[in-house]
Scaffold this motif. Structure first.
Motif, PDB file in Angstrom:
ATOM      1  N   ILE A  40      35.193  -1.868 -36.005  1.00 12.35           N
ATOM      2  CA  ILE A  40      34.930  -3.469 -36.202  1.00 12.35           C
ATOM      3  C   ILE A  40      34.520  -3.614 -37.515  1.00 12.35           C
ATOM      4  O   ILE A  40      33.652  -3.052 -38.210  1.00 12.35           O
ATOM      5  CB  ILE A  40      33.726  -3.884 -35.006  1.00 12.35           C
ATOM      6  CG1 ILE A  40      34.199  -3.642 -33.836  1.00 12.35           C
ATOM      7  CG2 ILE A  40      33.501  -5.230 -35.401  1.00 12.35           C
ATOM      8  CD1 ILE A  40      33.283  -4.127 -32.687  1.00 12.35           C
ATOM      9  N   ILE A  41      35.275  -4.431 -38.042  1.00 11.72           N
ATOM     10  CA  ILE A  41      35.128  -5.193 -39.695  1.00 11.72           C
ATOM     11  C   ILE A  41      34.579  -6.321 -39.445  1.00 11.72           C
ATOM     12  O   ILE A  41      34.924  -7.459 -38.967  1.00 11.72           O
ATOM     13  CB  ILE A  41      36.477  -4.912 -40.342  1.00 11.72           C
ATOM     14  CG1 ILE A  41      37.252  -3.674 -40.198  1.00 11.72           C
ATOM     15  CG2 ILE A  41      36.336  -5.553 -41.898  1.00 11.72           C
ATOM     16  CD1 ILE A  41      36.328  -2.569 -40.832  1.00 11.72           C
ATOM     17  N   THR A  42      33.551  -6.434 -40.415  1.00 10.99           N
ATOM     18  CA  THR A  42      32.976  -7.801 -40.422  1.00 10.99           C
ATOM     19  C   THR A  42      33.200  -8.521 -41.736  1.00 10.99           C
ATOM     20  O   THR A  42      32.870  -8.002 -42.929  1.00 10.99           O
ATOM     21  CB  THR A  42      31.312  -7.496 -40.393  1.00 10.99           C
ATOM     22  OG1 THR A  42      30.856  -6.926 -39.394  1.00 10.99           O
ATOM     23  CG2 THR A  42      30.503  -9.020 -40.511  1.00 10.99           C
ATOM     24  N   ASP A  43      33.568  -9.722 -41.804  1.00 12.78           N
ATOM     25  CA  ASP A  43      33.739 -10.511 -43.088  1.00 12.78           C
ATOM     26  C   ASP A  43      33.019 -11.718 -42.916  1.00 12.78           C
ATOM     27  O   ASP A  43      32.561 -12.322 -42.066  1.00 12.78           O
ATOM     28  CB  ASP A  43      35.169 -10.963 -43.240  1.00 12.78           C
ATOM     29  CG  ASP A  43      36.402  -9.825 -43.147  1.00 12.78           C
ATOM     30  OD1 ASP A  43      35.758  -8.813 -43.489  1.00 12.78           O
ATOM     31  OD2 ASP A  43      37.326 -10.173 -42.725  1.00 12.78           O
ATOM     32  N   LEU A  44      32.347 -12.096 -44.303  1.00 11.30           N
ATOM     33  CA  LEU A  44      31.202 -13.151 -44.311  1.00 11.30           C
ATOM     34  C   LEU A  44      31.698 -13.853 -45.647  1.00 11.30           C
ATOM     35  O   LEU A  44      31.853 -13.202 -46.806  1.00 11.30           O
ATOM     36  CB  LEU A  44      29.979 -12.540 -44.537  1.00 11.30           C
ATOM     37  CG  LEU A  44      28.701 -13.625 -44.704  1.00 11.30           C
ATOM     38  CD1 LEU A  44      29.002 -14.559 -43.287  1.00 11.30           C
ATOM     39  CD2 LEU A  44      27.638 -12.932 -44.693  1.00 11.30           C
ATOM     40  N   ALA A  45      31.570 -15.162 -45.537  1.00  8.38           N
ATOM     41  CA  ALA A  45      31.630 -15.970 -46.934  1.00  8.38           C
ATOM     42  C   ALA A  45      30.646 -17.259 -46.635  1.00  8.38           C
ATOM     43  O   ALA A  45      30.835 -17.877 -45.569  1.00  8.38           O
ATOM     44  CB  ALA A  45      33.011 -16.354 -47.141  1.00  8.38           C
ATOM     45  N   LEU A  46      30.042 -17.288 -47.873  1.00  7.35           N
ATOM     46  CA  LEU A  46      29.302 -18.709 -48.118  1.00  7.35           C
ATOM     47  C   LEU A  46      29.440 -19.503 -49.188  1.00  7.35           C
ATOM     48  O   LEU A  46      29.865 -18.774 -50.243  1.00  7.35           O
ATOM     49  CB  LEU A  46      27.613 -18.345 -47.825  1.00  7.35           C
ATOM     50  CG  LEU A  46      27.040 -17.398 -46.973  1.00  7.35           C
ATOM     51  CD1 LEU A  46      25.833 -16.860 -47.083  1.00  7.35           C
ATOM     52  CD2 LEU A  46      27.244 -17.936 -45.540  1.00  7.35           C
ATOM     53  N   GLY A  47      29.715 -20.887 -48.965  1.00  6.02           N
ATOM     54  CA  GLY A  47      30.304 -21.634 -50.073  1.00  6.02           C
ATOM     55  C   GLY A  47      29.364 -22.842 -50.157  1.00  6.02           C
ATOM     56  O   GLY A  47      28.610 -23.309 -49.213  1.00  6.02           O
ATOM     57  N   TYR A  48      29.194 -23.438 -51.436  1.00  6.14           N
ATOM     58  CA  TYR A  48      28.356 -24.384 -51.585  1.00  6.14           C
ATOM     59  C   TYR A  48      29.161 -25.573 -52.530  1.00  6.14           C
ATOM     60  O   TYR A  48      29.736 -24.862 -53.531  1.00  6.14           O
ATOM     61  CB  TYR A  48      27.162 -23.934 -52.249  1.00  6.14           C
ATOM     62  CG  TYR A  48      26.120 -25.192 -52.487  1.00  6.14           C
ATOM     63  CD1 TYR A  48      25.524 -25.904 -51.540  1.00  6.14           C
ATOM     64  CD2 TYR A  48      25.844 -25.569 -54.032  1.00  6.14           C
ATOM     65  CE1 TYR A  48      24.842 -26.980 -51.811  1.00  6.14           C
ATOM     66  CE2 TYR A  48      24.878 -26.839 -54.131  1.00  6.14           C
ATOM     67  CZ  TYR A  48      24.450 -27.288 -53.026  1.00  6.14           C
ATOM     68  OH  TYR A  48      23.825 -28.262 -53.139  1.00  6.14           O
ATOM     69  N   ASN A  61      34.323  -8.986 -47.882  1.00  7.96           N
ATOM     70  CA  ASN A  61      35.601  -8.439 -46.723  1.00  7.96           C
ATOM     71  C   ASN A  61      34.914  -6.888 -46.343  1.00  7.96           C
ATOM     72  O   ASN A  61      34.937  -6.224 -47.281  1.00  7.96           O
ATOM     73  CB  ASN A  61      36.876  -8.434 -47.289  1.00  7.96           C
ATOM     74  CG  ASN A  61      37.369  -9.877 -47.442  1.00  7.96           C
ATOM     75  OD1 ASN A  61      36.751 -10.719 -47.042  1.00  7.96           O
ATOM     76  ND2 ASN A  61      38.284  -9.886 -48.544  1.00  7.96           N
ATOM     77  N   ASN A  62      34.870  -6.735 -45.164  1.00  7.96           N
ATOM     78  CA  ASN A  62      34.235  -5.421 -44.545  1.00  7.96           C
ATOM     79  C   ASN A  62      32.875  -5.177 -45.288  1.00  7.96           C
ATOM     80  O   ASN A  62      32.707  -4.178 -45.922  1.00  7.96           O
ATOM     81  CB  ASN A  62      35.380  -4.169 -45.097  1.00  7.96           C
ATOM     82  CG  ASN A  62      35.166  -2.823 -44.348  1.00  7.96           C
ATOM     83  OD1 ASN A  62      34.050  -2.809 -43.846  1.00  7.96           O
ATOM     84  ND2 ASN A  62      35.803  -1.934 -44.915  1.00  7.96           N
ATOM     85  N   LEU A  63      32.407  -6.168 -45.024  1.00  5.10           N
ATOM     86  CA  LEU A  63      30.852  -6.276 -45.602  1.00  5.10           C
ATOM     87  C   LEU A  63      29.971  -4.864 -45.266  1.00  5.10           C
ATOM     88  O   LEU A  63      29.117  -4.443 -46.055  1.00  5.10           O
ATOM     89  CB  LEU A  63      30.124  -7.254 -44.663  1.00  5.10           C
ATOM     90  CG  LEU A  63      28.640  -7.474 -45.038  1.00  5.10           C
ATOM     91  CD1 LEU A  63      28.401  -8.082 -46.345  1.00  5.10           C
ATOM     92  CD2 LEU A  63      28.070  -8.741 -44.084  1.00  5.10           C
ATOM     93  N   ALA A  92      34.445  -1.834 -48.577  1.00  3.48           N
ATOM     94  CA  ALA A  92      33.982  -3.149 -48.812  1.00  3.48           C
ATOM     95  C   ALA A  92      34.476  -3.786 -50.239  1.00  3.48           C
ATOM     96  O   ALA A  92      34.915  -3.022 -51.179  1.00  3.48           O
ATOM     97  CB  ALA A  92      32.411  -3.177 -48.807  1.00  3.48           C
ATOM     98  N   PHE A  93      34.589  -4.997 -49.989  1.00  3.08           N
ATOM     99  CA  PHE A  93      35.351  -5.797 -51.121  1.00  3.08           C
ATOM    100  C   PHE A  93      34.366  -6.991 -51.148  1.00  3.08           C
ATOM    101  O   PHE A  93      34.404  -7.859 -50.319  1.00  3.08           O
ATOM    102  CB  PHE A  93      36.613  -6.238 -50.954  1.00  3.08           C
ATOM    103  CG  PHE A  93      37.120  -6.963 -51.845  1.00  3.08           C
ATOM    104  CD1 PHE A  93      37.479  -6.478 -53.190  1.00  3.08           C
ATOM    105  CD2 PHE A  93      37.455  -8.614 -51.655  1.00  3.08           C
ATOM    106  CE1 PHE A  93      38.261  -7.370 -54.331  1.00  3.08           C
ATOM    107  CE2 PHE A  93      37.802  -9.224 -52.857  1.00  3.08           C
ATOM    108  CZ  PHE A  93      38.102  -8.836 -54.086  1.00  3.08           C
TER     109      PHE A  93
END
Length: 102
Positions: A40-48, A61-63, A92-93
């Motif tokens: 299982i790969i976890t991707d996360l992005a937070l923007g403002y 990507n691939n946290l 991870a990236f």
């Protein structure tokens, strides 16, 4: 404005049967199967958005830095521990994006 993106990607168990080169005549034979366990790969992005013209996004990507199952038979197509099946093999990236609108 604050935005986010959260994604879990499931890669099922996989099997890869790479060909093995038999030198001299350009012949190939089938090697033993490389078996890749589920991941299982976890991707996360937070923007403002600072304003209507400037935004910033931080993410990964691939946290959790997950890799495929190691193939130690020395016969992967890449010459390393993994073939580029399932989810790739670069780990991870992490990134930052600056958005400018004109």
């Amino acid at each position: 404005m604050v935005g986010h993106d959260f994604r879990l990607v499931y890669y099922a168990k996989g099997k890869h049967s790479p060909p093995v080169f038999i030198g001299g005549r350009g012949l190939f034979s089938q090697s033993d199967d490389d078996v890749y366990d589920p991941r299982i790969i976890t991707d996360l992005a937070l923007g403002y958005d600072f304003n209507k013209n400037l935004s910033l996004t931080l993410g990964a990507n691939n946290l959790l830095n997950v890799y495929p199952s190691i193939q130690d038979d020395g016969e992967s197509e890449t010459g390393g521990y993994w073939d580029a099946v399932q989810m790739g093999f670069s780990g991870a990236f992490y990134f930052a994006k600056l958005g400018l609108r004109f």
